[in-house]
Every structure is written in C-alpha cells, then in structure tokens.
Design an enzyme around this catalytic site. Structure first.
Site, PDB file in Angstrom:
ATOM      1  N   CYS A  39     -12.440  20.920 -33.282  1.00 48.40           N
ATOM      2  CA  CYS A  39     -12.473  20.226 -31.988  1.00 48.40           C
ATOM      3  C   CYS A  39     -12.062  18.771 -32.118  1.00 48.40           C
ATOM      4  O   CYS A  39     -12.134  18.023 -31.153  1.00 48.40           O
ATOM      5  CB  CYS A  39     -13.862  20.329 -31.353  1.00 48.40           C
TER       6      CYS A  39
ATOM      7  N   GLU B  35     -19.230  17.615 -39.621  1.00 55.93           N
ATOM      8  CA  GLU B  35     -18.724  16.238 -39.551  1.00 55.93           C
ATOM      9  C   GLU B  35     -19.021  15.460 -40.827  1.00 55.93           C
ATOM     10  O   GLU B  35     -18.481  14.373 -41.030  1.00 55.93           O
ATOM     11  CB  GLU B  35     -19.394  15.499 -38.386  1.00 55.93           C
TER      12      GLU B  35
ATOM     13  N   ASP C 172     -14.881  12.415 -37.214  1.00 54.96           N
ATOM     14  CA  ASP C 172     -16.008  11.929 -38.012  1.00 54.96           C
ATOM     15  C   ASP C 172     -15.930  12.436 -39.449  1.00 54.96           C
ATOM     16  O   ASP C 172     -16.299  11.720 -40.385  1.00 54.96           O
ATOM     17  CB  ASP C 172     -17.341  12.359 -37.383  1.00 54.96           C
TER      18      ASP C 172
ATOM     19  N   HIS D 141       0.827  -1.214   0.000  1.00 54.92           N
ATOM     20  CA  HIS D 141       0.000   0.000   0.000  1.00 54.92           C
ATOM     21  C   HIS D 141       0.857   1.257   0.000  1.00 54.92           C
ATOM     22  O   HIS D 141       0.464   2.288  -0.548  1.00 54.92           O
ATOM     23  CB  HIS D 141      -0.948  -0.026   1.204  1.00 54.92           C
TER      24      HIS D 141
END
Length: 853
Positions: A784, A713, A737, A475
């Site tokens: 984008c 697109e 796309d 841990h």
C-alpha cells in the site's frame, strides 16, 4: 545555523530541492503580479517542504498545501506548494508541524505526494512569498539555477528598520463619540472583491451601528457589497473601520479583526495592523493583438485545446416600462423577484461540485440584499418608476461605476452586478431565462458571459468560449477552470465579426484563437488530442476487467482512500476494493475524538459503497510521530517516529481502540471486512489486538468473517514474516515507512530524503522476504506504499509474488491495464535479477529498461 548574516539582512534557505524560477514567470497572476507579495519559486524535485527560516508557524492551511512562518522580527514568509492545490482539499499532503509550533531552519513542515499533485494540480511550482513587504527594502534572489533544500540560500532580504505597530482589534473612541479602529492592512491577494466584500457586509449587517470603511479619505458603506467594491481596496491597502451607534465599539473591533483575517478568504497568514502606506494601483492590462490575420489573441482564462466552429452569443433585450403602478405594488414586485432570484441561485450553487466556486453565487445572493442597490431602486419606485425600470437603473449605475475602476479585478466584478441584475430583471418582466441553443462542437463568442451563463453551459455541445470582456481573475474564468472548459477572455473585438460556423482552433493555455485552420492543422490537433486521450480512455474502458497477467495470474488492484468520496470514485474506476482506509481522517483536525456513532456511519457508508464482493481493509488509528492529536496529550519525544505511534498508542489508550474496533465491526455485513493494525513489531501486540477484536465481535454478535492483518513497516516484522504469518490473515507492506526505518533515514531530512528510496536493494529484499514468509502459510500480501502506483515498480512487485496492489484512486485503471500486459514468468525473472543488485542506481536503470520494453 544563523539565518541573519547581519542585523538588517535575512537569508531564506531553499524549502525544496529543484530548479529556481522567477516569481514573475509563475503561470498564475496572483503570484506573478505579486498580489500576495514578492518572492521566488522552485520547480521541485523533492517532496518534503523544509523551513526556510526559523520562526513560528502562524498559519497552516486546512488543505496543508500552504504554510506561513513568522520570524521574531515580524517577517511573514508564505510557502505555497503548487498551483491550484487548494482544490485537492488536503489529498496527498501531510503536515509535519502544527500551527503555533516554533521551527528551525531545515525542519520538515509538509510532506506531499509529488506524483499525485503533478496529476491533479495546475503545476508543482512552489512559491516562497514575503507577505510583509513593507518590512523589506531589497530582495536578492540566488544566482544558482538549482538549489538543494535546507542547504542553499534561495532569497536574501534587506530589512527596513521600522517596526510594525498597532493591532487589528484595537479601537479608540473619537471626540464625537464615533469609534474608529486602528489601521488594518488588507491581506486578501486580490483585495476586497465580491466574495470577501460579501462576507464583510454580511457581518456588518448584524450590528445596529452605522459602519463605514475608510481608505485614503474615501468612505464606503460597510453593509453594502457594491459600496465596498467601489472603494477599490487592494492587497496591502491600509483601511479603517468607522462606527457610530450603540454597538460601535464591538462592531468596529469585529470588522477590523475580520478584515485582518482575510474576510473569509485564505490569505496565507494574517497581516498586522500598521500605519497607512502607499500601494500603486493595478494597471489595466494592455490590449493584445496578433499580426497574423488568422490569429486572434486574448488572455488565457482556462487551459485546454478545442477544435470546433464559431457560434455567436447575443445578449437578450429585456424591455421594461418606465412608468409604474402604485409604489407599494411595484415594491412588492421587486421583493418577489428578489426572493425568487435567491432560490434560483441556491439551486445553481448545488450544481457546482467545488464549494469554493459555488461561493461565487453566495456572493451573488448577498447582492440581492445590498442596501445601496435597494435604496436606489426603492427611491426610484417612490418617484413613480416601475420596479423593472428602477431596478435596471440601480444595477446599471453600480455596474458602470465598477467597470470604470483602474483595478482590473474589481472592474471585472461589474459583470457579477449585471448578472444578478439581469436575473432579477427577467423575473420582474416575466421572461424565462433563455438557455443557449447551440450546435455541436461550438466555440462560443460573446461580448461577455456571466457566471450564471458559464455554469449552465451544455458541456456536450460547448467545447470552449471566448469573451471580449473579462480576464483571468474573473468569476467566469474561475468557473471555466473548475468546469474544465478551455476559455479566452479579453479577446480582440474582431472575434465578434466572425461568422457562425467558422472553423477554429481554441488554445486556452496560449490565449489564442486560430481561424480557418487548414485540414492538416486540424488533423494534427485532433491527433494530439486523440493520443492524449486514447490511452486513458482505453484504460478506463477496460477498468472493470480483472488485472490478470498474460499467463493467467490475477493481481488484485484496490485503492488507498481517505473517505467516502474516494471510495465511491474508486468503484467507478474499476477498483476491486479498498486496500487501505486511512481512518485517521476521522480523528485529525478536530478538538475531540469522533464518537462511536459517527465512526459507525462512515465505515458502514464506505462498506455499502463497495458492496459485499469487494475487500474493505480498514487501518486502525495511525497517529503519533508526524500526526499528533490535539485532544490526546502526549509527552514530547525526541524522536517521535521511534516512539509511541500506531498500535503502540492505541494499546496505551484502550478506550480509543475498543471504540474504533466496535465501529469498524458494524460494517462487516456490507463488505468483505478486514482490519489492519499499523506499526506492529511484536507477537504480543498481534495477540492483544486479536483478543480485542474477538472480544468485541462476541459482544456485538458479529458472525461475519473478518480478516486480521498487520502493516509491515518495521524491518523486524519483515524479517519475522514467516512467524507473524502463523498469527494473522494477511500483510500489507507500507513501503514508505519500511524504507525510512530500514535505511535509518528520515523521509523529511534535508540531506538524506533523496536517498530514502524504496528501490534500495535492502528494502526490496525485505519485501521479498515478507512475501515468502506469508506464502509459506498461505497468507496474502499487499503493498500500500507509494511504489504500488509506480509503473516501473509494478512488474518487480508482481515478480516477487505480491498478491495485491493498493494504489491511489486515479491510478487504478492504469495499473490494472499495466498488469494485463505483463507475464508473471517474465516478472519473476526480472525480480530474481534485481534482487541480486547492490545499488539503487542499478535497480532504477534496470526497471527503466523494463518499462521501455
């Protein structure tokens, strides 16, 4: 395509294109030591995970980085994209199938952003592992060094003839009225260690019956975390649940199902119950030793490089009296300390950002109510011992027991017992928890550190640490990695003899501590560190400066986001707004659509985090195609990418769209709001969504300016850009796309995916045409898609006239810095040149030259 070449043989095809890597070479002990199962790895050059076999998707991780396919013969194949990718919480991963789906060989399963994963994860290495190893008698990996996804056989299996039987949930009453479940195979990669043991014990405590776990004849109290860990249950072990009491049947069934499901851990699919089988115990790691007197070796616990000075950490001594007061008084002291320790751990959990790592302290809290520990302590108190003496004897006894186990992972959990034990002991003794008073540039050396110690380290002073105990799966190591602290566990004992102030170089990735380095070595290391950090630091320091070219043209750099946390982070990195909020994050992975109030809150919270001077572009729901909604039944489509998706779906479900538009509009007062519609192909669609927005604005009384834009697109939209520009305020080009539709190539196709390149001259010409059409009417254009974050593509996009780059959040400072080095005039010349080229290769070569210049 036939997966099985003969009745007992199963061929698994490459899920990704790339370089073949032996599973033993994977830099993760969980895979390299085959804790999950045997298999093979691929260092990928493609980003679409394809089905290696035909079968059923029996598990799809919520973070979409791992998927399990089960063949009709019951062979389970786990495919895990990258290492430590669970930490990304689904960012950059898109599932192409749903759990329960039947898939064929070569069918796209998951798409991932390779650049993002490479930046955020430990590695892109993708593992294909057989989790039902008992069904396989021989593994034959390919002899090829590289493979092509969906075409080349990566691994062949010779299958055993035996068939798995039994069911984890089946229980059978015994003659003595006890209930015993069917055998359950433990799927947890590292067995029933602290966290799954805590989950299991917690459920067991909800039942009245006496509950035992049985492994190879040994029994453990199922209500005791310590007892469960002491049973040393490993991955693949066969165990039973035995129950005696009024709710025995229900309890045995519930615990057996919980164990089979992984006891709260994601185990890459559920292993069915089967007859018991022998699994060799994990061997203790041999001690590492260096032949160089100036080098001490250990195990890499957390990667990283640190140059500093030794500081030895000595464990405090807590004295307690053996004799106690009245037993009821001593019992009360213990109870008060246990409750206070629980609250301390709750506060400590809040300081750990990663919920998975915070779960370490949840397991610690569970230990505070462990019945076996408490019974030992209470019995000693009843015999006249003090609370402190009784508690110390109890936790020391159990810690010593765990430390002697052959399983290194479980033995490492003795440190957790001592950690929580000393926390309670300090409270009983009235000793305040001591903080490390360390000098600057400290490299800590200790026999062992506890998880509590590690989580509390002062990162301004502590550059790294080495411990004699522990290992890569402890841990402490897990916390060190989450806190980005270079660390070595299991280092040579000689480290304890180093004098404070000794100069050292700690190489966490190599598990190496170099003593008394020469000034030249230190200088070289520091130079490497500086070069590594300098550019990022410069970019970050200038992150709030505008992205203005050398000849004075401003380019807006904004973020692609999927929620509030990313919005807040983008602002800290100099983002000038949000160019794309993927609103579908609110709709996916749930059983019903989000309410208007729920949407209203998240949109408004994001807008507030941006402020009134930043752009906030919300893309309306974009589902269908590869993103179905379980609560919105849709007829099966032969080609969903050419079917009802994006705005088409929303217009077909007007209530869904109206609700979302109202919720989005309410955020208009907090930021510069823009609403963007996906998959637009016609003027009729544009006019209808504009009408809906206007109608809802009037109903709500929204007077703030709200821009209306569309995603470009589809080639038809790009070709008609000048006409669309008369109707909308802006365009945002989704290059992923647009590339797919322009080239008629499915981005997930096993043979064609590599050719679906946004740098194709046809795609670039459509981008240029979109910009030209928009600028004819004074409208702005953003990009984008993936190429907006691509350094080689940024000059080209600027040269074509793109006004806004919407990029992944971590890329914001780098993209802004790059823009500031460019001349718009030079970029225009580059674009004019590239747009005359005829092949992707020519374009890529020219852009690489530009980047090198």
């Amino acid at each position: 395509m036939n997966n099985s070449t003969q009745a007992s043989r199963l061929d698994l095809f490459a899920p990704l294109s790339g370089v073949v890597v032996a599973i033993e070479s994977v830099p993760d002990p969980v895979f390299a030591q085959k804790m999950v199962g045997d298999g093979i790895s691929v260092d990928p050059i493609s980003n679409h995970l394809l089905a290696p076999i035909a079968g059923k998707v029996t598990q799809l991780h919520s973070s979409r980085h791992a998927i399990t396919i089960t063949t009709p013969a019951g062979v389970e194949v786990l495919i895990h994209i990258g290492l430590d990718t669970v930490m990304m919480r689904g960012e950059g991963f898109t599932a192409k199938v749903a759990e329960g789906a039947e898939v064929k060989v070569g069918q796209p399963l998951i798409e991932f952003d390779a650049d993002l994963v490479a930046r955020k994860a430990l590695s892109l290495l993708t593992q294909m592992v057989i989790t039902t190893g008992d069904k396989v008698v021989k593994y034959t990996p390919t002899t090829k060094k590289t493979v092509v996804a969906g075409q080349d056989i990566l691994l062949s299996l010779d299958l055993a003839g035996a068939t798995l039987v039994g069911n984890a949930s089946s229980v059978a009453p015994q003659a003595d009225a006890a209930i015993q479940s069917a055998a359950v195979i433990v799927p947890n990669p590292t067995g029933l260690h602290a966290r799954p043991a805590a989950v299991l014990a917690n459920m067991a405590k909800t039942f009245t019956s006496e509950l035992k776990l049985v492994r190879a004849g040994d029994e453990a109290n199922a209500k005791s975390v310590v007892s469960i860990m002491g049973l040393e249950v490993q991955h693949g072990d066969s165990i039973f649940v035995k129950a005696i009491g009024p709710d025995a049947g229900q309890a045995a069934k519930a615990l057996a199902e919980l164990i089979a499901s992984g006891s709260g851990e994601d185990c890459g699919g559920v292993l069915p119950a089967v007859a018991a089988k022998h699994i060799p115990k994990a061997q203790t790691r041999p001690a590492l030793k260096s032949n160089d007197p100036n080098v001490l070796m250990g195990v890499s616990a957390s990667p990283g490089l640190a140059v500093g000075h030794i500081f030895q950490v000595k464990q405090e001594v807590i004295d307690v009296h053996e004799a106690g007061d009245k037993p009821e008084l001593e019992k009360r002291r213990l109870d008060v300390a246990l409750k206070e320790a629980y609250q301390q751990l709750e506060a400590l959990k809040g300081e750990i950002a990663d919920p998975e790592k915070a779960g370490i302290f949840t397991a610690h809290q569970e230990l505070l109510s462990d019945p076996d520990l408490l019974d030992l302590a209470t019995a000693a108190i009843s015999q006249g011992k003090s609370a402190g003496f009784a508690w110390r004897a109890a936790f020391t006894s159990y810690a010593d027991k765990l430390a002697k186990l052959k399983n290194e992972i479980l033995a490492g959990r003795a440190n957790d017992i001592r950690d929580i034990g000393r926390r309670v002991l300090r409270l009983i003794a009235g000793i305040k928890e001591a903080a490390f008073e360390v000098p600057d540039d400290a490299i800590l050396i200790a026999e062992d550190l506890t998880p509590s110690d590690t989580a509390s380290l002062d990162r301004n002073k502590v550059l790294g640490f080495c411990t004699i105990g522990g290992g890569a799966t402890s841990h402490v190591a897990i916390l060190a990695r989450s806190l980005n602290i270079p660390a070595i566990c299991g280092i040579e004992d000689a480290a304890l003899q180093l004098a404070n102030g000794t100069p050292v170089i700690l190489e966490g990735s190599k598990g190496c501590l170099r003593l008394n380095p020469s000034p030249e070595e230190v200088s070289s290391i520091r130079e490497r560190q500086l070069k590594l950090a300098k550019r990022q630091a410069e970019e970050l320091a200038a992150a709030f400066e505008p992205a203005t070219t050398t000849d004075g043209v401003c380019v807006e750099v904004v973020a692609n986001i999927g929620g509030l946390e990313e919005a807040q982070h983008s602002v800290k990195l100099g983002g000038e707004g949000v160019g794309l909020l993927r609103s579908e994050f609110l709709y996916l992975e749930r059983t019903e659509a989000p309410s208007e109030a729920e949407q209203d809150k998240i949109y408004s919270d994001i807008a507030k985090s941006l402020g009134k001077d930043r752009t906030f572009v919300v893309r309306t729901l974009d589902v269908g195609g590869d993103k179905p909604l379980p609560y919105l039944p849709m007829p099966a489509e032969e080609n969903p990418f050419l079917g009802v998706r994006g705005v088409r779906l929303c217009l077909a479900e007007p209530e869904l769209l109206h609700t979302q538009i109202r919720a989005i509009l309410r955020s208009a007062e907090h930021a510069k709001l823009a609403i963007m519609f996906p998959m637009i192909t016609s003027l009729e669609e544009v006019r209808e969504v504009k009408r809906i927005v206007a109608e809802e604005k009037a109903v709500l009384g929204v007077t703030a300016a709200v821009q209306i834009g569309i995603m470009v697109e589809v080639p038809a939209t790009a070709v008609m850009a000048e006409i669309f520009a008369r109707e909308v305020d802006f365009f945002s080009i989704g290059t992923n796309d647009l590339t797919q539709y322009t080239l008629a190539m499915d981005r997930g196709h096993p043979k064609l995916a590599k050719d679906a390149d946004a740098m194709h001259p046809g795609v670039l010409r459509l981008i240029a045409n979109t910009v030209k059409g928009a600028h004819t009417h004074g409208k702005w254009v953003g990009v984008c898609g993936g190429i907006a974050s691509d350094p080689s593509a940024v000059p080209l996009l600027i040269g074509m006239g793109v006004d806004e780059l919407s990029v992944s959040v971590p890329a914001i400072p780098a993209v802004k810095a790059l823009v500031r080095t460019l001349s718009k005039a030079d970029c225009q010349k580059l674009a004019a040149e590239v747009l005359q080229m005829g092949t992707v290769a020519e374009v890529r070569t020219r852009l690489s030259q530009q980047l090198a210049d």
